[in-house]
Motif scaffolding. Structure first.
Motif, PDB file in Angstrom:
ATOM      1  N   GLU A 158       0.780  -1.267  -0.001  1.00 34.37           N
ATOM      2  CA  GLU A 158       0.189  -0.256  -0.552  1.00 34.37           C
ATOM      3  C   GLU A 158       0.811   1.224  -0.112  1.00 34.37           C
ATOM      4  O   GLU A 158       0.593   2.502  -0.392  1.00 34.37           O
ATOM      5  CB  GLU A 158      -0.710   0.071   1.417  1.00 34.37           C
ATOM      6  N   HIS A 159       1.201   1.105   0.688  1.00 37.82           N
ATOM      7  CA  HIS A 159       2.828   2.327   1.226  1.00 37.82           C
ATOM      8  C   HIS A 159       3.792   2.486  -1.086  1.00 37.82           C
ATOM      9  O   HIS A 159       3.656   3.681  -1.033  1.00 37.82           O
ATOM     10  CB  HIS A 159       3.777   2.373   1.937  1.00 37.82           C
ATOM     11  N   LEU A 160       4.252   1.383  -1.220  1.00 37.69           N
ATOM     12  CA  LEU A 160       4.260   1.202  -2.619  1.00 37.69           C
ATOM     13  C   LEU A 160       3.368   2.109  -3.747  1.00 37.69           C
ATOM     14  O   LEU A 160       4.068   3.596  -4.214  1.00 37.69           O
ATOM     15  CB  LEU A 160       5.248   0.286  -3.077  1.00 37.69           C
ATOM     16  N   ARG A 161       2.505   1.868  -3.442  1.00 41.20           N
ATOM     17  CA  ARG A 161       1.511   2.139  -4.411  1.00 41.20           C
ATOM     18  C   ARG A 161       1.124   3.494  -4.066  1.00 41.20           C
ATOM     19  O   ARG A 161       1.157   4.922  -4.738  1.00 41.20           O
ATOM     20  CB  ARG A 161       0.298   1.647  -4.329  1.00 41.20           C
ATOM     21  N   TYR A 162       1.346   4.208  -3.208  1.00 33.18           N
ATOM     22  CA  TYR A 162       0.984   5.281  -2.642  1.00 33.18           C
ATOM     23  C   TYR A 162       1.573   6.316  -2.934  1.00 33.18           C
ATOM     24  O   TYR A 162       2.278   7.437  -3.594  1.00 33.18           O
ATOM     25  CB  TYR A 162       0.840   5.847  -0.955  1.00 33.18           C
ATOM     26  N   ASN A 163       3.507   6.455  -2.717  1.00 29.35           N
ATOM     27  CA  ASN A 163       4.481   6.494  -3.098  1.00 29.35           C
ATOM     28  C   ASN A 163       4.676   6.708  -4.199  1.00 29.35           C
ATOM     29  O   ASN A 163       4.876   7.740  -5.355  1.00 29.35           O
ATOM     30  CB  ASN A 163       5.963   5.744  -2.690  1.00 29.35           C
ATOM     31  N   LYS A 164       4.586   5.578  -5.499  1.00 27.13           N
ATOM     32  CA  LYS A 164       4.623   5.699  -6.676  1.00 27.13           C
ATOM     33  C   LYS A 164       3.654   6.342  -7.499  1.00 27.13           C
ATOM     34  O   LYS A 164       3.294   7.564  -8.352  1.00 27.13           O
ATOM     35  CB  LYS A 164       3.986   4.578  -7.393  1.00 27.13           C
ATOM     36  N   GLU A 165       1.901   6.783  -6.704  1.00 25.65           N
ATOM     37  CA  GLU A 165       1.089   7.652  -7.558  1.00 25.65           C
ATOM     38  C   GLU A 165       1.551   9.202  -6.869  1.00 25.65           C
ATOM     39  O   GLU A 165       1.115  10.190  -7.399  1.00 25.65           O
ATOM     40  CB  GLU A 165      -0.059   6.967  -6.618  1.00 25.65           C
ATOM     41  N   TRP A 166       1.487   9.293  -5.520  1.00 27.57           N
ATOM     42  CA  TRP A 166       2.214  10.303  -5.110  1.00 27.57           C
ATOM     43  C   TRP A 166       3.428  11.433  -6.108  1.00 27.57           C
ATOM     44  O   TRP A 166       3.227  11.949  -6.327  1.00 27.57           O
ATOM     45  CB  TRP A 166       3.018  10.296  -3.626  1.00 27.57           C
ATOM     46  N   TYR A 167       4.250  10.776  -6.371  1.00 29.83           N
ATOM     47  CA  TYR A 167       5.237  10.660  -7.584  1.00 29.83           C
ATOM     48  C   TYR A 167       4.222  11.072  -8.923  1.00 29.83           C
ATOM     49  O   TYR A 167       4.894  12.684  -9.645  1.00 29.83           O
ATOM     50  CB  TYR A 167       6.606  10.249  -7.695  1.00 29.83           C
ATOM     51  N   LYS A 168       3.538  10.261  -9.547  1.00 30.48           N
ATOM     52  CA  LYS A 168       2.955  10.727 -10.587  1.00 30.48           C
ATOM     53  C   LYS A 168       2.148  11.776 -10.349  1.00 30.48           C
ATOM     54  O   LYS A 168       2.084  13.314 -11.258  1.00 30.48           O
ATOM     55  CB  LYS A 168       2.249   9.368 -10.600  1.00 30.48           C
ATOM     56  N   LYS A 169       1.727  12.105  -9.672  1.00 28.57           N
ATOM     57  CA  LYS A 169       0.238  13.724  -9.189  1.00 28.57           C
ATOM     58  C   LYS A 169       1.040  14.861  -8.918  1.00 28.57           C
ATOM     59  O   LYS A 169       0.887  15.805  -9.632  1.00 28.57           O
ATOM     60  CB  LYS A 169      -0.293  12.312  -8.039  1.00 28.57           C
ATOM     61  N   ASN A 170       2.876  14.574  -8.153  1.00 20.98           N
ATOM     62  CA  ASN A 170       3.129  16.131  -7.794  1.00 20.98           C
ATOM     63  C   ASN A 170       3.941  15.438  -9.568  1.00 20.98           C
ATOM     64  O   ASN A 170       3.904  17.296  -9.505  1.00 20.98           O
ATOM     65  CB  ASN A 170       3.618  15.822  -6.763  1.00 20.98           C
ATOM     66  N   ILE A 171       4.546  15.037  -9.939  1.00 15.91           N
ATOM     67  CA  ILE A 171       5.427  15.509 -11.331  1.00 15.91           C
ATOM     68  C   ILE A 171       4.369  15.855 -12.302  1.00 15.91           C
ATOM     69  O   ILE A 171       4.756  16.764 -13.348  1.00 15.91           O
ATOM     70  CB  ILE A 171       6.145  14.024 -12.240  1.00 15.91           C
ATOM     71  N   SER A 172       2.477  15.320 -12.497  1.00 12.99           N
ATOM     72  CA  SER A 172       2.143  16.077 -13.391  1.00 12.99           C
ATOM     73  C   SER A 172       1.680  17.780 -13.096  1.00 12.99           C
ATOM     74  O   SER A 172       0.888  18.382 -14.118  1.00 12.99           O
ATOM     75  CB  SER A 172       0.408  15.514 -13.190  1.00 12.99           C
ATOM     76  N   LEU A 173       2.193  17.963 -12.252  1.00 11.24           N
ATOM     77  CA  LEU A 173       1.725  19.484 -11.165  1.00 11.24           C
ATOM     78  C   LEU A 173       2.939  20.555 -12.034  1.00 11.24           C
ATOM     79  O   LEU A 173       2.589  21.301 -11.903  1.00 11.24           O
ATOM     80  CB  LEU A 173       1.747  19.931 -10.159  1.00 11.24           C
ATOM     81  N   LEU A 174       4.194  19.626 -12.553  1.00 13.25           N
ATOM     82  CA  LEU A 174       5.011  20.454 -12.475  1.00 13.25           C
ATOM     83  C   LEU A 174       5.056  21.701 -13.905  1.00 13.25           C
ATOM     84  O   LEU A 174       5.351  22.979 -14.159  1.00 13.25           O
ATOM     85  CB  LEU A 174       6.104  19.985 -12.829  1.00 13.25           C
ATOM     86  N   TRP A 175       3.892  21.006 -15.175  1.00 16.80           N
ATOM     87  CA  TRP A 175       4.180  22.011 -16.612  1.00 16.80           C
ATOM     88  C   TRP A 175       3.373  22.839 -16.359  1.00 16.80           C
ATOM     89  O   TRP A 175       3.290  23.761 -16.751  1.00 16.80           O
ATOM     90  CB  TRP A 175       3.571  20.833 -17.317  1.00 16.80           C
ATOM     91  N   PRO A 176       2.285  22.232 -15.276  1.00 16.59           N
ATOM     92  CA  PRO A 176       0.785  23.532 -15.323  1.00 16.59           C
ATOM     93  C   PRO A 176       1.186  24.397 -14.454  1.00 16.59           C
ATOM     94  O   PRO A 176       1.216  25.780 -14.570  1.00 16.59           O
ATOM     95  CB  PRO A 176      -0.335  22.945 -14.368  1.00 16.59           C
ATOM     96  N   ALA A 177       2.353  24.438 -12.860  1.00 13.29           N
ATOM     97  CA  ALA A 177       2.881  25.231 -12.275  1.00 13.29           C
ATOM     98  C   ALA A 177       3.805  26.407 -12.799  1.00 13.29           C
ATOM     99  O   ALA A 177       4.102  27.547 -12.835  1.00 13.29           O
ATOM    100  CB  ALA A 177       3.752  24.899 -11.298  1.00 13.29           C
ATOM    101  N   PHE A 178       4.492  26.175 -13.974  1.00 18.73           N
ATOM    102  CA  PHE A 178       5.317  26.508 -15.341  1.00 18.73           C
ATOM    103  C   PHE A 178       5.094  27.132 -15.617  1.00 18.73           C
ATOM    104  O   PHE A 178       5.611  28.836 -16.222  1.00 18.73           O
ATOM    105  CB  PHE A 178       6.710  25.428 -15.931  1.00 18.73           C
ATOM    106  N   LEU A 179       3.645  26.916 -16.308  1.00 22.25           N
ATOM    107  CA  LEU A 179       3.035  28.150 -17.609  1.00 22.25           C
ATOM    108  C   LEU A 179       2.120  29.017 -16.419  1.00 22.25           C
ATOM    109  O   LEU A 179       2.224  30.435 -17.372  1.00 22.25           O
ATOM    110  CB  LEU A 179       1.334  26.733 -18.158  1.00 22.25           C
ATOM    111  N   VAL A 180       1.697  28.565 -15.172  1.00 22.73           N
ATOM    112  CA  VAL A 180       1.449  29.847 -14.326  1.00 22.73           C
ATOM    113  C   VAL A 180       1.824  30.960 -13.561  1.00 22.73           C
ATOM    114  O   VAL A 180       1.618  31.722 -14.287  1.00 22.73           O
ATOM    115  CB  VAL A 180       0.520  28.709 -12.740  1.00 22.73           C
ATOM    116  N   SER A 181       3.600  30.248 -14.040  1.00 17.24           N
ATOM    117  CA  SER A 181       4.231  31.480 -13.289  1.00 17.24           C
ATOM    118  C   SER A 181       4.784  32.318 -14.520  1.00 17.24           C
ATOM    119  O   SER A 181       4.863  33.039 -14.004  1.00 17.24           O
ATOM    120  CB  SER A 181       6.118  30.177 -13.134  1.00 17.24           C
ATOM    121  N   LEU A 182       4.675  31.950 -15.171  1.00 22.53           N
ATOM    122  CA  LEU A 182       4.952  33.177 -16.784  1.00 22.53           C
ATOM    123  C   LEU A 182       3.360  33.450 -16.814  1.00 22.53           C
ATOM    124  O   LEU A 182       3.796  34.565 -17.347  1.00 22.53           O
ATOM    125  CB  LEU A 182       4.417  31.440 -18.336  1.00 22.53           C
ATOM    126  N   ILE A 183       2.431  32.935 -16.386  1.00 23.11           N
ATOM    127  CA  ILE A 183       1.394  34.363 -16.536  1.00 23.11           C
ATOM    128  C   ILE A 183       1.267  34.750 -15.922  1.00 23.11           C
ATOM    129  O   ILE A 183       1.493  36.572 -16.021  1.00 23.11           O
ATOM    130  CB  ILE A 183      -0.309  32.980 -16.743  1.00 23.11           C
TER     131      ILE A 183
END
Length: 196
Positions: A158-183
């Protein structure tokens, strides 16, 4: 005429004590927790005008996210996300994604911690019979380490699944965060340009 300077900030009153065995201070809450309240201390040249006020309303914060106290079950801080008046669709999408990740994280840790404390209570109850005189007896650390190891081993996948999903979700926020920073950078540049 004397000048008065006022400071307003979130507060939790703490008592600082030193332990003979530790080389660092221990911070303990005093008079209960004053979470979600603010204090105002007005300083001036006159000693009589020093005041300490505690109000139930939180601090007024503009143009930034507001972080609340940690949830008592999950220990995850709540965040009230700032919504700018001229929020673009990209900024809104990013804010909603962040809120979704925070809610997912909150739910996972609330469920995990509830399960942990339930199983821990059952383990301690089955370990020793209750004491008749009503006094509390603590469980030795060696016996609790058996429970901790068992709990971690049972929940490893369960912890391994959580860690894997946590990384996926947070990495998926990088590009939108970059776009928002530019805006936001563009918005600041335009505001500065208008002022000159």
């Amino acid at each position: 005429m004397h000048h008065i300077r006022c400071i307003t900030a979130p507060v939790q009153v703490l008592r600082i004590s030193w332990s003979a065995q530790l080389s660092y201070p221990i911070y303990e809450p005093v008079l209960g927790e004053i979470i979600g309240k603010t204090f105002s201390r007005c300083l001036s040249s006159k000693k009589e005008s020093k005041k300490l006020k505690i109000s139930s309303s939180g601090p007024v914060v503009k143009n930034s996210d507001v972080y609340g106290p940690p949830d008592p079950v999950s220990n995850i801080q709540s965040i009230r996300f700032h919504i700018p008046p001229d929020e673009t669709p990209t900024e809104k999408k990013f804010r909603l994604q962040r809120a979704e990740v925070l809610e997912w994280n909150q739910k996972f840790w609330a469920n995990h911690n509830t399960k942990f404390f339930k199983e821990k209570g059952e383990y301690v109850k089955n370990l020793e019979p209750p004491i008749k005189d009503g006094s509390k007896k603590s469980t030795p650390a060696e016996q609790m380490s058996v429970f901790y190891r068992k709990f971690l081993n049972e929940n490893r996948q369960e912890h391994l699944r959580y860690n894997k999903e946590w990384y996926k979700k947070n990495i998926s926020l990088l590009w939108p965060a970059f776009l928002v920073s530019l805006i936001r950078l563009r918005r600041r540049f335009l505001i500065l340009k208008r002022k000159t």
